[in-house]
Design a protein around this motif. Structure first.
Motif, PDB file in Angstrom:
ATOM      1  N   GLU A 120       6.637   7.581  -5.178  1.00  0.00           N
ATOM      2  CA  GLU A 120       5.483   6.904  -4.576  1.00  0.00           C
ATOM      3  C   GLU A 120       4.301   7.855  -4.444  1.00  0.00           C
ATOM      4  OE1 GLU A 120       5.518   5.355  -0.338  1.00  0.00           O
ATOM      5  OE2 GLU A 120       5.703   3.467  -1.449  1.00  0.00           O
ATOM      6  N   LEU A 121       4.584   9.096  -4.072  1.00  0.00           N
ATOM      7  CA  LEU A 121       3.541  10.123  -3.970  1.00  0.00           C
ATOM      8  C   LEU A 121       2.863  10.332  -5.321  1.00  0.00           C
ATOM      9  CD1 LEU A 121       2.129  12.551  -2.523  1.00  0.00           C
ATOM     10  CD2 LEU A 121       4.117  13.927  -3.199  1.00  0.00           C
ATOM     11  N   ILE A 175      -3.421  14.950   2.024  1.00  0.00           N
ATOM     12  CA  ILE A 175      -2.346  14.176   1.396  1.00  0.00           C
ATOM     13  C   ILE A 175      -1.039  14.538   2.095  1.00  0.00           C
ATOM     14  CG2 ILE A 175      -1.098  13.751  -0.750  1.00  0.00           C
ATOM     15  CD1 ILE A 175      -3.696  14.923  -2.166  1.00  0.00           C
ATOM     16  N   ALA A 176      -0.357  13.550   2.664  1.00  0.00           N
ATOM     17  CA  ALA A 176       0.943  13.790   3.289  1.00  0.00           C
ATOM     18  C   ALA A 176       2.026  13.854   2.219  1.00  0.00           C
ATOM     19  CB  ALA A 176       1.247  12.699   4.298  1.00  0.00           C
ATOM     20  N   LEU A 177       2.856  14.890   2.303  1.00  0.00           N
ATOM     21  CA  LEU A 177       3.877  15.156   1.280  1.00  0.00           C
ATOM     22  C   LEU A 177       5.281  14.794   1.751  1.00  0.00           C
ATOM     23  CD1 LEU A 177       2.630  18.710   0.244  1.00  0.00           C
ATOM     24  CD2 LEU A 177       2.142  16.550  -0.926  1.00  0.00           C
ATOM     25  N   CYS A 178       5.386  14.024   2.831  1.00  0.00           N
ATOM     26  CA  CYS A 178       6.694  13.868   3.468  1.00  0.00           C
ATOM     27  C   CYS A 178       7.438  12.607   3.060  1.00  0.00           C
ATOM     28  CB  CYS A 178       6.548  13.924   4.985  1.00  0.00           C
ATOM     29  SG  CYS A 178       5.144  12.995   5.643  1.00  0.00           S
ATOM     30  N   GLY A 179       6.879  11.782   2.159  1.00  0.00           N
ATOM     31  CA  GLY A 179       7.519  10.534   1.780  1.00  0.00           C
ATOM     32  C   GLY A 179       8.258  10.604   0.454  1.00  0.00           C
ATOM     33  N   ALA A 211       0.833  -1.206   0.000  1.00  0.00           N
ATOM     34  CA  ALA A 211       0.000   0.000   0.000  1.00  0.00           C
ATOM     35  C   ALA A 211       0.867   1.255   0.000  1.00  0.00           C
ATOM     36  CB  ALA A 211      -0.932   0.019   1.205  1.00  0.00           C
ATOM     37  N   ILE A 212       0.399   2.282  -0.686  1.00  0.00           N
ATOM     38  CA  ILE A 212       1.045   3.594  -0.668  1.00  0.00           C
ATOM     39  C   ILE A 212       0.356   4.409   0.420  1.00  0.00           C
ATOM     40  CG2 ILE A 212       1.465   5.716  -1.967  1.00  0.00           C
ATOM     41  CD1 ILE A 212       1.518   4.029  -4.501  1.00  0.00           C
ATOM     42  N   VAL A 213       1.090   4.733   1.462  1.00  0.00           N
ATOM     43  CA  VAL A 213       0.499   5.366   2.645  1.00  0.00           C
ATOM     44  C   VAL A 213       0.773   6.873   2.600  1.00  0.00           C
ATOM     45  CG1 VAL A 213       0.383   5.385   5.154  1.00  0.00           C
ATOM     46  CG2 VAL A 213       0.842   3.230   3.942  1.00  0.00           C
ATOM     47  N   LEU A 214      -0.259   7.644   2.252  1.00  0.00           N
ATOM     48  CA  LEU A 214      -0.183   9.099   2.192  1.00  0.00           C
ATOM     49  C   LEU A 214      -1.080   9.737   3.251  1.00  0.00           C
ATOM     50  CD1 LEU A 214      -0.424   9.519  -1.703  1.00  0.00           C
ATOM     51  CD2 LEU A 214       1.638   9.252  -0.301  1.00  0.00           C
ATOM     52  N   PHE A 227      12.903  10.830   6.174  1.00  0.00           N
ATOM     53  CA  PHE A 227      14.358  10.876   6.224  1.00  0.00           C
ATOM     54  C   PHE A 227      14.887  10.193   7.485  1.00  0.00           C
ATOM     55  CE2 PHE A 227      13.267  14.670   3.731  1.00  0.00           C
ATOM     56  CZ  PHE A 227      14.024  14.417   2.592  1.00  0.00           C
ATOM     57  N   PRO A 228      16.043   9.537   7.404  1.00  0.00           N
ATOM     58  CA  PRO A 228      16.647   8.988   8.623  1.00  0.00           C
ATOM     59  C   PRO A 228      17.064  10.117   9.564  1.00  0.00           C
ATOM     60  CG  PRO A 228      18.174   8.814   6.774  1.00  0.00           C
ATOM     61  CD  PRO A 228      16.855   9.254   6.203  1.00  0.00           C
ATOM     62  N   VAL A 229      17.001   9.844  10.837  1.00  0.00           N
ATOM     63  CA  VAL A 229      17.399  10.834  11.834  1.00  0.00           C
ATOM     64  C   VAL A 229      18.895  11.127  11.677  1.00  0.00           C
ATOM     65  CG1 VAL A 229      17.637  11.246  14.319  1.00  0.00           C
ATOM     66  CG2 VAL A 229      15.575  10.140  13.417  1.00  0.00           C
TER      67      VAL A 229
END
Length: 402
Positions: A381-382, A373-377, A32-35, A42-44
Motif C-alpha cells: 500500500e505504501l 510519509i508514515a512508514l508503519c503500514g 484511501a491510502i492513509v500515509l 501490527f496487532p498488539v
C-alpha cells in the motif's frame, strides 16, 4: 438570549492539527491510502492484551497512585536505564496517559503565562499547541535542509531571552526521521545548563533507529555517566511512551523520567489534571515492558523494509528526501508540485489520487513544500500510494538525501 461567553485568546488561538485534519478527511474516503498518521499496523502482542483483560476480570479498576503502580514505574525505570545507560530510580519514573499528557504535565510544572519554550521547526505540532494552551509562547528554532535538519547552537542562542524557560528536543524526530549524534546531544545539554533552561526530551521513538545509536540527553545531565561540565543539578525530563514501541496508541500509557525531587510537585499537577492513568492500561503496559520483545524487533525490521521500499520509489521519481535514521517517517520534498501551499496540495492530492500525506506545514513554517510519509503500514500500500506522487523530472538529487 445572551451570547455564549467568550473563551480566552490563548485557547481560541490554539492552531488546528493539520495531521488530524488530513487524516480524518482520508478516513471518510473509501479506499484511501492513509500515509498521514503514525499508527502502527501490527496487532498488539497477545500477552499484552491478556494482561489488560486479566486486570478487568479481577476488577482491578480502582484509582492508582498519582505516579502510577510501583511495579510499572520500576519497569519504565529499568527500560530507560537499559536503553540510555543512565541509572534511574523508580521514584523518578512517573506514569502518564501517553506522551501527549506527559508533555502537558511537564510543561504545566515548568512554565508560567508568557514564558517562552524553544521548539523545533519542523517539529511535532502539539509542542506548540500545548505551550500555547498553557499561556506560554512557543519560539521555533530552525531545522534547515542545508544543515541536515539538525539544530545549531548558534541559532538557539539567538532566540534565548529573559523569558525562555524550556528547550524541547526530539530525537529520533517526528516528522523528520533524523537522529542526534553523541556530540550534538552533549552540546545541546551543555547549552541548556549554560542558559539555565529545562530540557524536555521527547524520546517516543527511541526503539527505532537504523544503523545509528539512540543517544539520550540524560547521559549528559547532572548524575549521568557523561555529565557536562557545570551540570550542578539535573534539568532533563525524558518523555517515553509505549504507543509506538508496542503499538499501544489507544491505551494511552507512557512515562516521564524526571530529575530527583519533582515527585510531590508532579503529584499535585497530575491530581489536578487526570488524577492517575487507567489501571488496565498500566497492567497491559507492564506486560509489554517485562514480557517478550518480539513485537519491537519485528516492527523495527518492517519499518526499515518500508523505508527502503519508499526511498526506492522516490529515487525513481526524482523526489528529494531526508534519509531517515530513526522513527518511522520519511520527510520528502514536493515543492516542485505544491505551488507554495502544501496544506492545500495534500487536500487536493487526497481528493484526486486517494492518498493522504501529512503536510509539512503541520510541523512548522520550515515545512512548507515538504510532506511527512508514515512508514508503519502495509508495504504494498505504501509503494502504491507513493507511486501516485508527481515526479520531478530532471531534478538532481539534493545532498540532504544522502
Amino acid at each position: 438570549m445572551s451570547a455564549m461567553p467568550s473563551t480566552p485568546a490563548h485557547v481560541a488561538n490554539v492552531p488546528v492539527n493539520q495531521i488530524r485534519e488530513i487524516t480524518q478527511a482520508a478516513w471518510a474516503v473509501p479506499g484511501a491510502i492513509v500515509l498521514s498518521i503514525g499508527e502502527p499496523a501490527f496487532p498488539v502482542a497477545p500477552h499484552v492484551l491478556e494482561a489488560g483483560m486479566a486486570a478487568l476480570e479481577r476488577d482491578d479498576t480502582n484509582y492508582t497512585p498519582n505516579a502510577g503502580i510501583a511495579e510499572v514505574r520500576a519497569a519504565f525505570a529499568q527500560r530507560f536505564s537499559q536503553l540510555s545507560g543512565v541509572a534511574a530510580d523508580p521514584h523518578r519514573a512517573y506514569v502518564v496517559a501517553g506522551a501527549q499528557q506527559g508533555l502537558h504535565l511537564a510543561l504545566s510544572t515548568l512554565i508560567a503565562p508568557g514564558d517562552e519554550v524553544l521548539i523545533p521547526d519542523p517539529g511535532y505540532p502539539t509542542f506548540a499547541m500545548t505551550v500555547g494552551l498553557l499561556g506560554g509562547v512557543p519560539v521555533p528554532y530552525p531545522l534547515a535542509p542545508q544543515h541536515g535538519f539538525q539544530p545549531r547552537i548558534e541559532d538557539l542562542r539567538r532566540l534565548v531571552t529573559a523569558r525562555t524557560r524550556v528547550l524541547m528536543l526530539n530525537s529520533p524526530s517526528n516528522p523528520l526521521g533524523s537522529v542526534f549524534d553523541h556530540d550534538l546531544t552533549r552540546d545541546l545539554v551543555r547549552f541548556a545548563h549554560e542558559q539555565d533552561l529545562w530540557i524536555i526530551s521527547d524520546e517516543c521513538y527511541e526503539a527505532f533507529t537504523y544503523d545509528v545509536p539512540h543517544v539520550s540527553p540524560a547521559r549528559f545531565d547532572a548524575g549521568g555517566p557523561e555529565a557536562v561540565q557545570g551540570a550542578a543539578a539535573a534539568r532533563v525530563i525524558t518523555s517515553l511512551t509505549l504507543s509506538k514501541t508496542y503499538g499501544l496508541t489507544g491505551l494511552r500509557i507512557g512515562a516521564l523520567i524526571t530529575p530527583p525531587g519533582m515527585e510531590a510537585l508532579l503529584d499535585n499537577v497530575m491530581e489536578a489534571s487526570v488524577s492517575c492513568v487507567s489501571a488496565t492500561s498500566q497492567y497491559a503496559g507492564l506486560a509489554a515492558l517485562r514480557g517478550p520483545q518480539d513485537y519491537v524487533s519485528t516492527a523495527l525490521a518492517h519499518y526499515r523494509l518500508n523505508r527502503d521500499a519508499a526511498t526506492a520509489v522516490l529515487d525513481a521519481q526524482g523526489i528529494d528526501y531526508l534519509d531517515a535514521k530513526g522513527a518511522f517517517y520519511l520527510w520528502a520534498d514536493l515543492s516542485h508540485a505544491t505551488g507554495g501551499d502544501v496544506r492545500a496540495w495534500t487536500r487536493n492530492f487526497l481528493a484526486e489520487r486517494g492518498v493522504a500525506l501529512a503536510p509539512g506545514t503541520a510541523f512548522g513554517a520550515m515545512g512548507e513544500g515538504w510532506v511527512r510519509i508514515a512508514l508503519c503500514g502495509d508495504t504494498d500500500e505504501l509503494v502504491e500510494g507513493l507511486s501516485r506522487l508527481p515526479a520531478a523530472p530532471g531534478r538532481a538529487v539534493n545532498p540532504v538525501s544522502r
